[in-house]
Design a protein around this motif. Sequence first.
Motif, PDB file in Angstrom:
ATOM      1  N   VAL A  79      19.569  55.947 -59.939  1.00 21.83           N
ATOM      2  CA  VAL A  79      20.188  54.636 -60.164  1.00 21.83           C
ATOM      3  C   VAL A  79      19.189  53.526 -59.777  1.00 21.83           C
ATOM      4  O   VAL A  79      18.481  53.651 -58.776  1.00 21.83           O
ATOM      5  N   PRO A  80      19.071  52.453 -60.582  1.00 20.42           N
ATOM      6  CA  PRO A  80      18.160  51.378 -60.202  1.00 20.42           C
ATOM      7  C   PRO A  80      18.551  50.753 -58.860  1.00 20.42           C
ATOM      8  O   PRO A  80      19.730  50.504 -58.611  1.00 20.42           O
ATOM      9  N   ALA A 130      12.427  52.415 -54.459  1.00 24.33           N
ATOM     10  CA  ALA A 130      13.152  51.263 -55.003  1.00 24.33           C
ATOM     11  C   ALA A 130      12.463  50.826 -56.294  1.00 24.33           C
ATOM     12  O   ALA A 130      11.264  51.036 -56.469  1.00 24.33           O
ATOM     13  N   ASP A 131      13.217  50.249 -57.218  1.00 23.74           N
ATOM     14  CA  ASP A 131      12.649  49.845 -58.501  1.00 23.74           C
ATOM     15  C   ASP A 131      12.093  48.433 -58.457  1.00 23.74           C
ATOM     16  O   ASP A 131      11.216  48.075 -59.240  1.00 23.74           O
ATOM     17  N   ASP A 132      12.625  47.622 -57.578  1.00 20.02           N
ATOM     18  CA  ASP A 132      12.298  46.208 -57.604  1.00 20.02           C
ATOM     19  C   ASP A 132      12.713  45.623 -56.250  1.00 20.02           C
ATOM     20  O   ASP A 132      13.421  46.270 -55.486  1.00 20.02           O
ATOM     21  N   TYR A 133      12.245  44.431 -55.965  1.00 20.18           N
ATOM     22  CA  TYR A 133      12.724  43.767 -54.753  1.00 20.18           C
ATOM     23  C   TYR A 133      12.840  42.290 -55.029  1.00 20.18           C
ATOM     24  O   TYR A 133      12.231  41.755 -55.950  1.00 20.18           O
ATOM     25  N   ALA A 173      17.495  42.916 -66.217  1.00 18.20           N
ATOM     26  CA  ALA A 173      16.252  43.568 -66.644  1.00 18.20           C
ATOM     27  C   ALA A 173      16.223  45.028 -66.191  1.00 18.20           C
ATOM     28  O   ALA A 173      15.857  45.923 -66.955  1.00 18.20           O
ATOM     29  N   ASN A 174      16.650  45.281 -64.947  1.00 16.94           N
ATOM     30  CA  ASN A 174      16.617  46.647 -64.428  1.00 16.94           C
ATOM     31  C   ASN A 174      17.665  47.534 -65.109  1.00 16.94           C
ATOM     32  O   ASN A 174      17.417  48.719 -65.337  1.00 16.94           O
ATOM     33  N   ILE A 175      18.813  46.978 -65.436  1.00 15.69           N
ATOM     34  CA  ILE A 175      19.831  47.760 -66.137  1.00 15.69           C
ATOM     35  C   ILE A 175      19.370  48.072 -67.567  1.00 15.69           C
ATOM     36  O   ILE A 175      19.551  49.184 -68.053  1.00 15.69           O
ATOM     37  N   ARG A 176      18.743  47.101 -68.223  1.00  8.92           N
ATOM     38  CA  ARG A 176      18.206  47.344 -69.575  1.00  8.92           C
ATOM     39  C   ARG A 176      17.204  48.482 -69.575  1.00  8.92           C
ATOM     40  O   ARG A 176      17.252  49.357 -70.439  1.00  8.92           O
ATOM     41  N   GLU A 179       8.824  40.577 -66.750  1.00 12.59           N
ATOM     42  CA  GLU A 179      10.044  40.473 -65.954  1.00 12.59           C
ATOM     43  C   GLU A 179       9.759  40.688 -64.466  1.00 12.59           C
ATOM     44  O   GLU A 179      10.598  40.493 -63.625  1.00 12.59           O
ATOM     45  N   TYR A 180       8.548  41.106 -64.165  1.00 15.00           N
ATOM     46  CA  TYR A 180       8.237  41.475 -62.800  1.00 15.00           C
ATOM     47  C   TYR A 180       7.472  40.377 -62.096  1.00 15.00           C
ATOM     48  O   TYR A 180       6.599  39.764 -62.666  1.00 15.00           O
TER      49      TYR A 180
END
Length: 232
Positions: free
Chosen positions: A75-76, A97-100, A116-119, A190-191
């Motif tokens: 899961v993201p 983790a995918d992002d912060y 963006a992370n769900i996409r 997006e990052y």
Amino acid sequence: MESKKILIIEDEKSISDIVRFNLKKEGFETEAAYDGEDGLEKALNGNPDLILLDVMLPGIDGFEVCRKVREDSSVPIIMLTAKEEEVDKVVGLELGADDYITKPFGMRELIARIKANIRRSDFADSLKTEPADVKVFGSLSIDVNRYEVFKDGKTLDLTLREFELLKYLSERETRVFSREQLLSEVWGYEYYGDIRTVDVTVRRLREKVEDNSSEPKFIMTKRGIGYYFRRS
Ligand code: CA
């Protein structure tokens, strides 16, 4: 489209409440946990589509929650970190983790990052029904359609970002890319991260694909420039 469920693991009720309020307005379903234990339980049993995870939590902290969730689930996860704590970002990424996002954050930025992370995650799921398209690089095989990697016939458990980095480099075998290029090509517009993110992801990837991650044979370093892929 069915609404996506966001789990917010954050002990500061005022932050949790305002995030939930804004996410509901955007059509998301939300669930809240106010400590690490409850967060972990809801992460593993509540079937969220994305997790917002605060680092500083009473009981087990956000890093530990992240590590435990990753043993079971892809899961993201977006970590919420304090602005001063640069180290938190790197540790979070190393734990999968995918992002912060740093506190304090604006709601528009938070919602853009969630979407963006769900996409990306939906896109990766949609590829699992594609026919196999396997590229073989010696002992390493990469199914570019199904997002699967095999080493000596065994499936490797890569995160989405690790897979995307490996795919990008292996499709451009022997070409050297700078960290900046990889951040822009693999992480995309997006990052908002910094180039250390690339080093952290390379390190994690090597631990999974290399026999000995300190003597890599696939993901190579070009000193002073960046990284490239070669077949072993
Ligand atoms: Ca906190």
